[in-house]
Each structure stands twice: as structure tokens, then as C-alpha cells.
Motif scaffolding. Structure first.
Motif, PDB file in Angstrom:
ATOM      1  N   VAL A 184      51.860  46.191  14.531  1.00  0.00           N
ATOM      2  CA  VAL A 184      51.719  46.636  15.891  1.00  0.00           C
ATOM      3  C   VAL A 184      52.168  45.919  17.175  1.00  0.00           C
ATOM      4  O   VAL A 184      52.768  46.130  17.985  1.00  0.00           O
ATOM      5  CB  VAL A 184      50.282  47.261  16.044  1.00  0.00           C
ATOM      6  CG1 VAL A 184      50.176  47.877  17.394  1.00  0.00           C
ATOM      7  CG2 VAL A 184      49.973  48.493  15.053  1.00  0.00           C
ATOM      8  N   LEU A 185      51.589  44.259  16.800  1.00  0.00           N
ATOM      9  CA  LEU A 185      51.639  43.641  18.030  1.00  0.00           C
ATOM     10  C   LEU A 185      52.641  42.593  17.881  1.00  0.00           C
ATOM     11  O   LEU A 185      53.084  42.084  19.060  1.00  0.00           O
ATOM     12  CB  LEU A 185      50.320  42.774  18.291  1.00  0.00           C
ATOM     13  CG  LEU A 185      48.988  43.576  18.498  1.00  0.00           C
ATOM     14  CD1 LEU A 185      47.724  42.537  18.235  1.00  0.00           C
ATOM     15  CD2 LEU A 185      49.035  44.344  19.683  1.00  0.00           C
ATOM     16  N   VAL A 189      53.709  40.824  21.546  1.00  0.00           N
ATOM     17  CA  VAL A 189      53.464  39.550  21.548  1.00  0.00           C
ATOM     18  C   VAL A 189      54.398  38.462  21.160  1.00  0.00           C
ATOM     19  O   VAL A 189      54.437  38.255  19.942  1.00  0.00           O
ATOM     20  CB  VAL A 189      51.949  39.192  21.124  1.00  0.00           C
ATOM     21  CG1 VAL A 189      51.523  37.768  21.226  1.00  0.00           C
ATOM     22  CG2 VAL A 189      50.841  40.202  21.583  1.00  0.00           C
ATOM     23  N   PRO A 190      55.046  37.512  21.934  1.00  0.00           N
ATOM     24  CA  PRO A 190      55.911  36.762  21.488  1.00  0.00           C
ATOM     25  C   PRO A 190      55.484  35.491  20.575  1.00  0.00           C
ATOM     26  O   PRO A 190      54.245  35.015  20.945  1.00  0.00           O
ATOM     27  CB  PRO A 190      56.829  36.219  22.909  1.00  0.00           C
ATOM     28  CG  PRO A 190      55.679  36.239  23.619  1.00  0.00           C
ATOM     29  CD  PRO A 190      54.740  37.436  23.593  1.00  0.00           C
ATOM     30  N   SER A 191      56.124  34.703  19.754  1.00  0.00           N
ATOM     31  CA  SER A 191      55.702  33.459  19.176  1.00  0.00           C
ATOM     32  C   SER A 191      55.656  32.309  20.092  1.00  0.00           C
ATOM     33  O   SER A 191      56.794  32.367  21.036  1.00  0.00           O
ATOM     34  CB  SER A 191      56.484  33.244  17.962  1.00  0.00           C
ATOM     35  OG  SER A 191      56.189  34.429  17.076  1.00  0.00           O
ATOM     36  N   GLY A 194      57.240  28.878  17.707  1.00  0.00           N
ATOM     37  CA  GLY A 194      57.597  29.273  16.430  1.00  0.00           C
ATOM     38  C   GLY A 194      56.320  29.754  15.700  1.00  0.00           C
ATOM     39  O   GLY A 194      56.025  30.105  14.435  1.00  0.00           O
ATOM     40  N   VAL A 195      55.130  29.692  16.477  1.00  0.00           N
ATOM     41  CA  VAL A 195      53.877  30.042  15.818  1.00  0.00           C
ATOM     42  C   VAL A 195      53.402  31.608  16.132  1.00  0.00           C
ATOM     43  O   VAL A 195      53.405  31.925  17.359  1.00  0.00           O
ATOM     44  CB  VAL A 195      52.664  29.055  16.235  1.00  0.00           C
ATOM     45  CG1 VAL A 195      51.221  29.511  15.710  1.00  0.00           C
ATOM     46  CG2 VAL A 195      52.991  27.616  15.858  1.00  0.00           C
ATOM     47  N   ASN A 196      53.136  32.173  15.342  1.00  0.00           N
ATOM     48  CA  ASN A 196      52.563  33.731  15.379  1.00  0.00           C
ATOM     49  C   ASN A 196      51.529  33.577  15.938  1.00  0.00           C
ATOM     50  O   ASN A 196      50.256  33.080  15.469  1.00  0.00           O
ATOM     51  CB  ASN A 196      52.841  34.351  14.223  1.00  0.00           C
ATOM     52  CG  ASN A 196      52.551  35.874  14.521  1.00  0.00           C
ATOM     53  OD1 ASN A 196      52.486  36.416  15.550  1.00  0.00           O
ATOM     54  ND2 ASN A 196      52.337  36.620  13.252  1.00  0.00           N
ATOM     55  N   ILE A 197      51.190  34.269  17.168  1.00  0.00           N
ATOM     56  CA  ILE A 197      49.746  34.377  18.026  1.00  0.00           C
ATOM     57  C   ILE A 197      49.097  35.717  17.803  1.00  0.00           C
ATOM     58  O   ILE A 197      48.167  36.066  18.715  1.00  0.00           O
ATOM     59  CB  ILE A 197      49.862  33.387  19.345  1.00  0.00           C
ATOM     60  CG1 ILE A 197      50.801  34.444  20.101  1.00  0.00           C
ATOM     61  CG2 ILE A 197      49.987  32.343  19.154  1.00  0.00           C
ATOM     62  CD1 ILE A 197      50.720  34.214  21.687  1.00  0.00           C
ATOM     63  N   THR A 198      49.913  36.538  17.020  1.00  0.00           N
ATOM     64  CA  THR A 198      49.394  38.120  17.399  1.00  0.00           C
ATOM     65  C   THR A 198      47.923  38.200  16.821  1.00  0.00           C
ATOM     66  O   THR A 198      46.979  38.814  17.293  1.00  0.00           O
ATOM     67  CB  THR A 198      50.073  38.871  16.419  1.00  0.00           C
ATOM     68  OG1 THR A 198      50.103  38.275  15.149  1.00  0.00           O
ATOM     69  CG2 THR A 198      51.444  39.014  17.039  1.00  0.00           C
TER      70      THR A 198
END
Length: 362
Positions: A184-185, A189-191, A194-198
């Protein structure tokens, strides 16, 4: 002399140079005679006073993790369980304001249900004075959000262990419970680097929702809009409060719940006497339905005895007295036994309807 003190003259000289530079540029536009455009719009006095009042209100403080005050062995080992830190309601009684008054401390970050939702809960769901059910729902939601946030934290931590495949048993259940949030996010929400912060964003959303439950206030039997802002002396301190007092507006718009009126009549005659005396000019029924029906029946019996005999006495007879012997024969007895309860049910409701509206005859 410290190093900072040695640089004070340099700093002062730099400030003066920059200040003189901007003054010379502003002089080209008429400074200081030209005041320029107004920088701040002057709002109306009432709106400004209301905004200033809200800004000066304190915040309802909550703590997470909760304050460490263990009461059981389980809490001593694993820590205290999450609990709702709601705003307390202080109930009071007075001869002038009545028996169902209460006040709460006024905070900047408190929330109320919309008036239409509060009215629906009280009128349609019959949750008026006892709000234990609503408090239980809030606590269940709060604990559920806290537990789910811990599951999200565990899923984020699990993603950092490359040796663990989160889609194998038993971790697959954890991934199924959390990974839908990334679907969904992730497009919103961008990274970052390179780290996914969702997961972190979703944790913040859960925290806001859970904390909002701490500041949610139920105002039954009043509507939230009935609160009056005032000041009271509490513990030798003047505090801003919201007072809910006198007669709830829903008890004027709709009939007072019959169970409350029965409680007044059977156990709290002082409340019943106060209501009848204080609000005698209003068209409100404070007596229970059964007492009103009996009173109407006695009034009809005294003032219109013939009408009473024709409408009440005859209708109290059993319906089988009016059936012929042929209908009550053995051959039709089964059908009659199925038919009689329905007729008696209609007859009973007709009597109740008649007693409720019999006062219109006078």
C-alpha cells in the motif's frame, strides 16, 4: 581568555557589516520611511481570542513505553501491559445543576465524537449513562494497535537477517500480517539511500492512532457540543475545564430511556422529584411507561367509565371466548392453537397502544 571570547569582536564586526549592507539595500526602496506591506493579517478579535485561548491550553501528556509500575509478577518480568491513559471525568451533583453533571480538564489535544455519531450511539444503540462498553472497545483497539506495532517491529528486524527466509514456516505468518502495508505504501513513500522506510512510516501511523485513543472523550449522556469552557479551582490551581451540566439536549429531543426512568422511580426518587420540579415547563415524560399507562387507565376508568368498559374490559378477555364452538372442535383444534397466540399478541399490543395515547382524549 577562552577561544570563544577571542572571537567575540570578530563576530560583532561581521554582524555590523551584514546589517549595514542590508540597510543600504533597503534604503533604495525608501527605508525607513516606507513601511512596506503588512507582514501579518490582523484576524477578527473573536477569532484571534479563540485562537490564543486554544494555544494557551496545556497538552494531555501520555507516555510510551508506559511508566514502569509493575503490579504483578508477570509485569515485573515482562514489563507493564499497555493501558489507555484517558482524560478522567469528574462527576458531581448540585441542587442547581442536577445529578448528571461532570467536567473534564480542557486540553489542546483532546478529541470528541461527532455530534451525529454520539446521538446515534445514545438513541439507536441505547448507550446513555453506562459507557463501560465504549471504554472496553477503546481499550481493545488500543491494545490491538500496540500488539500489531510490535509485530511490525519484529518484521522489520527480521528483514535485516539475510540468513532467515521470511517466507518459510513459521515466519511466513509474520510476513503475511505485515507485508500488505508495503504494497500500500511503497508507491507513496520513497526509499532513502536505498533503504525501505515504509515500515517506519506505518509504525508512526499506528502510534498516532493509538495515542489518539488516549485523548478521545465520551460525553454521554450529553453531546460534545454541550460542553461549556470555564475555569475551576482544582488543587489550589485555576484550570481550564469543560463542564457538561443541566439537562442533556437528547433527553429533550427524544424520550428519556425507560430503564433510567424506572431507576429514578424505584430507587432514586430524589432525582425524579428534581427533574419534575426543575423542568416542569418542558413536555418531558419522567415517569416510567408502566406507571403512565396505569395512571391513564385509572383516569379513563373514573372520567369515562363506559368507554373504559367497551375498550379495556372487553379487550382483556381471552380471544377464545369469542370463537364459536364449531371453530374449537377437535378437527380444527390444531389450527386454532397456532392462530390464538398471534391474535393475543395483536390484542396485547393494541391495549398498550391505547394506554399510551389515551391521554389525548382528555
Amino acid at each position: 581568555m577562552s577561544l570563544d571570547e577571542k572571537f567575540i569582536p570578530v563576530r560583532t564586526a561581521f554582524y555590523e557589516i551584514v546589517g549595514n549592507f542590508f540597510k543600504k539595500i533597503a534604503a533604495l526602496f525608501g527605508y525607513p520611511e516606507n513601511p512596506g506591506m503588512p507582514t501579518i493579517y490582523d484576524p477578527p478579535n473573536e477569532l484571534y481570542a479563540r485562537s490564543e485561548f486554544l494555544d494557551n491550553l496545556p497538552l494531555h501528556q501520555t507516555f510510551w513505553p508506559p511508566i514502569q509500575r509493575p503490579e504483578t509478577w508477570f509485569e515485573m518480568i515482562f514489563g507493564p501491559s499497555p493501558k489507555v491513559e484517558s482524560v478522567p471525568r469528574y462527576i458531581y451533583e448540585s441542587k442547581q445543576e442536577g445529578f448528571y453533571n461532570f467536567y473534564i480538564e480542557n486540553y489542546k489535544n483532546i478529541y470528541f465524537l461527532p455530534d451525529w455519531l454520539s446521538e446515534f450511539i445514545q438513541v439507536r444503540l441505547h448507550i446513555c449513562l453506562d459507557i463501560t462498553f465504549l471504554e472496553t472497545i477503546r481499550e481493545v483497539l488500543f491494545v490491538g494497535l500496540m500488539v500489531y506495532s510490535q509485530i511490525v517491529i519484529l518484521r522489520i528486524a527480521l528483514s535485516w537477517f539475510i540468513s532467515i527466509n521470511p517466507y518459510t514456516f513459521p515466519w511466513c505468518y509474520l510476513a503475511a500480517a505485515v507485508d500488505w502495508t508495503e504494497d500500500v505504501l511503497q508507491g507513496i513513500v520513497p526509499s532513502i539511500l536505498g533503504v525501505n522506510i515504509t515500515g517506519s512510516v506505518f509504525l508512526g501511523i499506528l502510534g498516532v492512532l493509538a495515542d489518539s485513543l488516549n485523548h478521545l472523550i465520551f460525553t454521554m449522556p450529553f453531546l460534545p457540543s454541550e460542553g461549556e469552557a470555564t475555569k475551576l479551582l482544582i488543587n489550589q490551581q485555576m484550570k481550564d475545564v469543560l463542564v457538561f451540566h443541566y439537562l442533556p439536549i437528547l433527553w429533550y429531543r427524544y424520550p428519556i430511556p425507560n430503564d433510567i426512568r424506572e431507576f429514578w422511580y424505584n430507587e432514586r426518587l430524589d432525582i425524579l422529584n428534581y427533574m419534575q420540579k426543575a423542568y416542569k415547563d418542558l413536555d418531558i415524560q419522567f415517569l416510567p411507561d408502566n406507571i403512565v399507562n396505569e395512571w391513564n387507565q385509572q383516569k379513563l376508568k373514573v372520567e369515562l367509565p363506559q368507554l373504559y368498559d367497551s375498550l379495556i374490559v372487553k379487550n382483556t378477555h381471552h380471544i377464545s371466548d369469542y370463537l364459536s364452538t364449531e371453530i374449537l372442535s377437535k378437527n380444527n383444534l390444531t389450527q386454532v392453537n397456532e392462530f390464538l397466540p398471534n391474535i393475543n399478541f395483536v390484542n396485547e399490543h393494541f391495549n398498550n397502544f391505547l394506554m399510551t395515547h389515551i391521554d389525548k382524549l382528555f
